[in-house]
Design an enzyme around this catalytic site. Structure first.
Site, PDB file in Angstrom:
ATOM      1  CG  ASP A 123      -2.040  -0.996   1.141  1.00  0.00           C
ATOM      2  OD1 ASP A 123      -2.447  -1.346   0.014  1.00  0.00           O
ATOM      3  OD2 ASP A 123      -2.521  -1.424   2.199  1.00  0.00           O
ATOM      4  CG  ASP A 141      -6.629  -1.511  -1.634  1.00  0.00           C
ATOM      5  OD1 ASP A 141      -6.894  -2.720  -1.760  1.00  0.00           O
ATOM      6  OD2 ASP A 141      -5.689  -1.092  -0.925  1.00  0.00           O
TER       7      ASP A 141
END
Length: 166
Positions: A123, A141
């Protein structure tokens, strides 16, 4: 076989491929150029910050003993199979629904790849306001969230169409 792709939601699998490629390309760029927890300020509300997510969305269960890697991988694989079946059964006239499914599928596969190869999800997108940070996320995401929004819009749009036809 070609007719199956042209006449169903499978015709949007190109979008799934773009999401996977973009997701993996950005994650590889982060891995190649940033140290873990390094943060690069882009604006007053957005940073590139490299973190590892061992859990699910918003780092849910990130501190579990490792079983969550396989659990979330299994869930994503099952969801991907279900989405492929939905895409196959979606008629050609529908557009928003298969686009939503294609985005979700691309995001799921992008994150599953990380879990299988790295053991965690990379991330790096960090949005914040003052000292309040949204959990870091990635392109996969983002595609999943956009797909979910399109599913909700399609649900309301189809409900309105069904009610107007009564």
């Amino acid at each position: 076989m070609l007719k199956l792709f042209k006449e169903t939601g499978l015709r949007f699998l190109w979008l799934t491929a773009i999401v996977i490629i973009l997701d993996q390309w950005t994650k590889q760029a982060v891995l190649a150029s940033m140290e873990l927890y390094q943060s690069i300020e882009i604006t007053g509300f957005f940073n590139l910050t490299y973190v590892r997510n061992y859990g699910a969305a918003f780092s849910f269960l990130h501190d579990a003993s490792g079983w969550q890697r396989w659990f979330f991988t299994a869930i994503a694989v099952v969801v991907s199979v279900v989405i492929l079946r939905w895409l196959k059964s979606t008629p050609k006239k529908q557009i928003m629904l298969p686009v939503a499914f294609a985005l979700i599928l691309g995001g799921a596969i992008g994150n599953v790849y990380d879990r299988l190869v790295l053991g965690y999800v990379v991330d790096f997108l960090d949005v914040y306001y003052q000292q309040h940070h949204w959990p870091a996320f990635n392109v996969a995401d983002s595609a999943i969230c956009l797909g979910a929004i399109l599913l909700i819009i399609d649900m309301f749009k189809n409900k309105e169409n069904q009610e107007s036809q009564k």
